[in-house]
Design an enzyme around this catalytic site. Structure first.
Site, PDB file in Angstrom:
ATOM      1  N   THR A 132       0.827  -1.213   0.000  1.00 27.27           N
ATOM      2  CA  THR A 132       0.000   0.000   0.000  1.00 27.27           C
ATOM      3  C   THR A 132       0.859   1.261   0.000  1.00 27.27           C
ATOM      4  O   THR A 132       0.373   2.328  -0.358  1.00 27.27           O
ATOM      5  CB  THR A 132      -0.909   0.019   1.244  1.00 27.27           C
ATOM      6  OG1 THR A 132      -0.121  -0.406   2.365  1.00 27.27           O
ATOM      7  CG2 THR A 132      -2.083  -0.914   1.079  1.00 27.27           C
ATOM      8  N   ASP A 133       2.137   1.131   0.412  1.00 31.21           N
ATOM      9  CA  ASP A 133       2.921   2.380   0.590  1.00 31.21           C
ATOM     10  C   ASP A 133       3.114   3.132  -0.719  1.00 31.21           C
ATOM     11  O   ASP A 133       2.943   4.341  -0.782  1.00 31.21           O
ATOM     12  CB  ASP A 133       4.250   2.149   1.342  1.00 31.21           C
ATOM     13  CG  ASP A 133       5.242   1.212   0.676  1.00 31.21           C
ATOM     14  OD1 ASP A 133       4.893   0.558  -0.332  1.00 31.21           O
ATOM     15  OD2 ASP A 133       6.391   1.134   1.173  1.00 31.21           O
TER      16      ASP A 133
ATOM     17  N   ALA B 239      15.353 -11.698   3.823  1.00 32.86           N
ATOM     18  CA  ALA B 239      14.258 -12.323   4.560  1.00 32.86           C
ATOM     19  C   ALA B 239      13.018 -11.436   4.592  1.00 32.86           C
ATOM     20  O   ALA B 239      12.036 -11.765   5.248  1.00 32.86           O
ATOM     21  CB  ALA B 239      14.706 -12.654   5.983  1.00 32.86           C
TER      22      ALA B 239
ATOM     23  N   ASP C  31       9.830   1.099   4.724  1.00 37.25           N
ATOM     24  CA  ASP C  31      10.929   0.463   5.458  1.00 37.25           C
ATOM     25  C   ASP C  31      11.888   1.498   6.033  1.00 37.25           C
ATOM     26  O   ASP C  31      12.294   1.418   7.195  1.00 37.25           O
ATOM     27  CB  ASP C  31      11.704  -0.489   4.533  1.00 37.25           C
ATOM     28  CG  ASP C  31      10.806  -1.511   3.860  1.00 37.25           C
ATOM     29  OD1 ASP C  31       9.653  -1.660   4.304  1.00 37.25           O
ATOM     30  OD2 ASP C  31      11.255  -2.142   2.896  1.00 37.25           O
TER      31      ASP C  31
HETATM   32  C1  GLA Z   1       9.136  -3.874   0.349  1.00 40.23           C
HETATM   33  C2  GLA Z   1       9.306  -2.384   0.026  1.00 40.23           C
HETATM   34  C3  GLA Z   1       8.275  -1.542   0.767  1.00 40.23           C
HETATM   35  C4  GLA Z   1       6.868  -2.081   0.599  1.00 40.23           C
HETATM   36  C5  GLA Z   1       6.831  -3.595   0.839  1.00 40.23           C
HETATM   37  C6  GLA Z   1       5.489  -4.185   0.512  1.00 40.23           C
HETATM   38  O1  GLA Z   1       9.456  -4.098   1.680  1.00 40.23           O
HETATM   39  O2  GLA Z   1      10.597  -1.959   0.386  1.00 40.23           O
HETATM   40  O3  GLA Z   1       8.371  -0.209   0.352  1.00 40.23           O
HETATM   41  O4  GLA Z   1       6.373  -1.756  -0.669  1.00 40.23           O
HETATM   42  O5  GLA Z   1       7.811  -4.278   0.076  1.00 40.23           O
HETATM   43  O6  GLA Z   1       4.522  -3.699   1.384  1.00 40.23           O
END
Ligand code: GLA
Length: 391
Positions: free
Chosen positions: A37-38, A124, A173
């Protein structure tokens, strides 16, 4: 990803570079709900976890960057006047990408020696790359006594990964690696970057189960999902001219134009629209103490990622299946980008040890692979050692 104390890392640095370092750390993360969703301007609910990447740093009088790692034998030498513009295909890409992003953002850069020690399991889906980027950014900025706001640091690290490494990741993240707070999940509005800390009660643990199958973002599927979402927005904007992202689309609005979209695009959009709603409901449920509801929203999220967004894998599905019915289990799902990596499970604290043991047995029976299982609680975000949180 063995643990190394700050004193041990300093000593190793002193031997390698003949100088005393400053040390900066940034954690990995686990996302409780709000997957993919980000980059759709939506909502996410991650927490930082107690695995940190540490970067020890000292200044140099020339323009060189020396990069070493406690995990990899080779030392990389670069020069800040002639940094590569794109990835070289090594762990050092994340540091070089940040160095390049600092230059692009006119933050300046000085020659430095860096030694990296990472505790976050790699590949991971626990954001070892974001942890390395954020800790490197803090370390490199400290060489010039630059004080950049944490939000700007998170964005800069995301830019490093987008532009240098070539993965079109969202902001989640890097953001939670900067702003994570012990005992809390972080509800982030990925459009405004406003966030709220949501208490996670001590009566539950986040049990993270590693399928031991590595994921790979740059593999193309991640970027393809983004494109499909963008295609959905393009089609829907013919009918709803105001929309900028799937964040702006309600469930009914999406349903009304299903027939106008390729089936696969509709499925991707359906996941995103429903997942945003699940995040908001999960936050309300946490606030009301309704952990059972949080758990079932996590289960729904997994099914949607498996069937609609199609980013799960056989091993992730088997791990989720292995959790069902175990004592103290509220709910679980794949976490992160998908195609491998980990599941996250909400489990009563006093059942967490036995849950970890039993899920490992079940998963190994089904797959022949012994998984790693980490019992975690929400941890603090990035800072200078020892444990100082920058504002
Ligand atoms: C990875 C990306 C995040 C996000 C997730 C899925 O971790 O780095 O920005 O898009 O996938 O939610």
């Amino acid at each position: 990803m063995s643990k190394m104390t700050v004193a041990e890392l300093s000593e190793r640095f002193r031997k390698e570079f003949d100088a005393m370092p400053r040390i900066f750390s940034a954690p990995g993360r686990v996302n409780l709900i709000g997957e993919h969703t980000d980059y759709n301007d939506g909502f996410v609910l991650p927490t930082a976890i107690g695995f940190y990447t540490r970067v020890a740093v000292s200044p140099r009088s020339d323009t060189k960057l020396f990069l070493s790692s406690t995990e990899f034998p080779e030392r990389l030498e670069s020069d800040i006047t002639s940094l590569p513009r794109q990835k070289l295909g090594a762990w050092s890409d994340y540091v070089l990408g940040v160095a390049q992003a600092l230059i692009q953002a006119d933050c300046g850069l000085s020659g430095a020696n860096l030694l990296v020690h990472g505790e976050v399991p790699m590949g991971a889906g626990l954001s070892s790359s974001a942890a390395l980027e954020v800790a490197s950014a803090l370390a490199l900025l400290s060489m010039r006594n630059e004080n950049l706001p944490l939000k700007a640091i998170a964005k800069l690290c995301q830019a490093a990964e987008n532009n240098f490494v070539g993965a079109r990741v969202g902001i989640m993240d890097q953001f939670v690696s900067c702003f994570g707070k012990e005992g809390h999940a972080l509800l982030l509005d990925c459009r405004s970057l406003d966030f709220e800390l949501v208490p996670v009660p001590a009566e539950v643990k986040l049990v993270i189960c590693n399928t031991m199958v590595k994921h790979q973002h740059a593999g193309g599927e991640y970027n393809r999902r983004r494109e499909q979402c963008e295609q959905g927005v393009l089609i829907l904007s013919n009918f709803y001219p105001g929309i900028k992202a799937l964040r702006d689309v309600s469930s009914d609005q999406l349903a009304a134009y299903e027939s106008e979209m390729p089936a696969v695009v509709y499925k991707r959009c359906r996941h995103i629209v429903d997942e945003n709603a699940r995040v908001i409901e999960a936050v309300e449920s946490f606030r009301k103490g309704n952990l059972g509801r949080v758990g079932s929203l996590m289960q729904d999220s997994h099914r949607s990622l498996r069937d609609l967004y199609e980013v799960s894998s056989r091993e992730l599905d088997l791990m989720v299946e292995s959790a069902q019915g175990l004592p103290g289990f509220y709910g679980g799902r794949m976490t992160g980008g998908g195609f491998g990596g980990c599941t996250v499970n909400l489990v009563e604290s006093d059942q967490a040890e036995s849950f970890a043991r039993q899920i490992a047995e079940r998963y190994q029976e089904k797959t022949g692979i012994p998984p790693d299982v980490y019992i975690c609680s929400p941890a603090n975000g990035a800072g200078a050692e020892l444990g100082i949180q920058p504002e």
